[in-house]
Design an enzyme around this catalytic site. Sequence first.
Site, PDB file in Angstrom:
ATOM      1  N   GLU A 154      -3.218  10.304  -0.486  1.00 17.43           N
ATOM      2  CA  GLU A 154      -4.321  11.239  -0.220  1.00 17.43           C
ATOM      3  C   GLU A 154      -4.327  12.436  -1.172  1.00 17.43           C
ATOM      4  O   GLU A 154      -4.377  13.586  -0.729  1.00 17.43           O
ATOM      5  CB  GLU A 154      -4.274  11.694   1.249  1.00 17.43           C
ATOM      6  CG  GLU A 154      -4.396  10.509   2.214  1.00 17.43           C
ATOM      7  CD  GLU A 154      -4.233  10.880   3.689  1.00 17.43           C
ATOM      8  OE1 GLU A 154      -4.178  12.068   4.014  1.00 17.43           O
ATOM      9  OE2 GLU A 154      -4.160   9.954   4.510  1.00 17.43           O
ATOM     10  N   GLU A 269      -3.622   0.555   5.836  1.00 11.79           N
ATOM     11  CA  GLU A 269      -3.552   1.239   7.144  1.00 11.79           C
ATOM     12  C   GLU A 269      -4.701   0.807   8.058  1.00 11.79           C
ATOM     13  O   GLU A 269      -5.271   1.633   8.788  1.00 11.79           O
ATOM     14  CB  GLU A 269      -3.576   2.767   6.946  1.00 11.79           C
ATOM     15  CG  GLU A 269      -2.488   3.283   6.026  1.00 11.79           C
ATOM     16  CD  GLU A 269      -2.392   4.807   5.951  1.00 11.79           C
ATOM     17  OE1 GLU A 269      -2.999   5.507   6.777  1.00 11.79           O
ATOM     18  OE2 GLU A 269      -1.693   5.289   5.029  1.00 11.79           O
TER      19      GLU A 269
END
Length: 355
Positions: A154, A269
């Site tokens: 991220e 994920e």
Amino acid sequence: MVNLTSNRLTRRCVLQGIAAGMVANGFATGGAIAASKIPFGVAVHLDPFRQEPRFRNLLKKHADLIVPMNALKWASLRYDRDKFDFTGADEIIDFALQHGKSIHGHALLWYHANPKWLDAIRSARELERLLAQHIEQVAGRYEGKIATWDVVNEVVAHDPLTQGKWRRGIWYDLLGPRHVELAFAAAARAAPSARLFINDYDLEDDSLRTEARQTAILQIVRRLQDKNIPIHGVGLQAHLYAERGIGRENLGKFVRSLDALGLEVAVTELDVIDWKLPADRDRRDRAVAATVREFLEALTSAGQPRNVTTWGLSDANSWVKETFPRQDSAIARPLPFDANWQPKPMFHEIKKFTG
Ligand code: G3I
């Protein structure tokens, strides 16, 4: 012959390889769906792993790959500045090795889930030294065991259209864009056999924000390759929102651009945020499964992902419940197994792709 998976991957060598008609990194180019099985991965939260025998049995039976969900984060390993605590990570990794599962490491650098002492650092030199040491210790310890790493997680801003390209936080604020290069270079030194990934969310729909996020990832990849710093793949977190839909064309274009750069794609994920779906259990489960099918169809028609990993296995243990609470009293059902460890339509849908 140009080795498209070598650690010394440059843009020029990739382009030469493509011009020579090669297929990069196991991607079936030209829209073909590759016939081989896609490994199924599961992220493992330590509490249910320790307490719930049904979880461990399902992992043994179904998972090809295991990801320690939180145990390899700085906050877990480095609560104290001066000592590493590998207890939780080792428990999960030993289990995976004992049962012949591959292991994906998450994550060597993230703006979140850091110990307080790290977030308090104000010196760029000190932070750079700590990052190199951390990666040397952690990736080095598991060299030859952890096959793939989320080197950075991220690092792209939530909305690059309004916030600039980079995620603000300790790493960017002190080290600037260089933090990504430093992390990948350190990971390549510490774990030369590992495949190195950049991992991020919101890369799967067709909004302008998502397009900007995809562009930012492509720019980061190209910059690393131009500097001869190894990067081997992009992780699509795929926290899918049932109400958003999948940007089939956009996703396909992104995956093909990565393929052209010689990079793999992994689903890292996967889960479905169901807060806007009707409460009725069966309808909700069918809609969640349909979202997963739409995503995996779009993805596999552009190329074969390295693996498909869900962020947990049972609805009993998911971040979605707290982060996206429903307006009614119904409990979130984002994962392949229900809270009693029974398979849901989402599981059967994933199995169609992972075999
Ligand atoms: O460390 C304490 C532990 O000592 C205590 O026993 C336990 C009690 O529940 O809490 C522990 O910390 C929690 C940790 O999970 C481990 O359970 C943290 O409070 C909690 O904030 C942490 O949440 C995780 C979060 O990342 C932050 O690390 C979630 O489980 C995890 O699902 C979530 O995962 C992220 C990915 O890493 C990146 N992408 C988004 C995804 C969802 O937010």
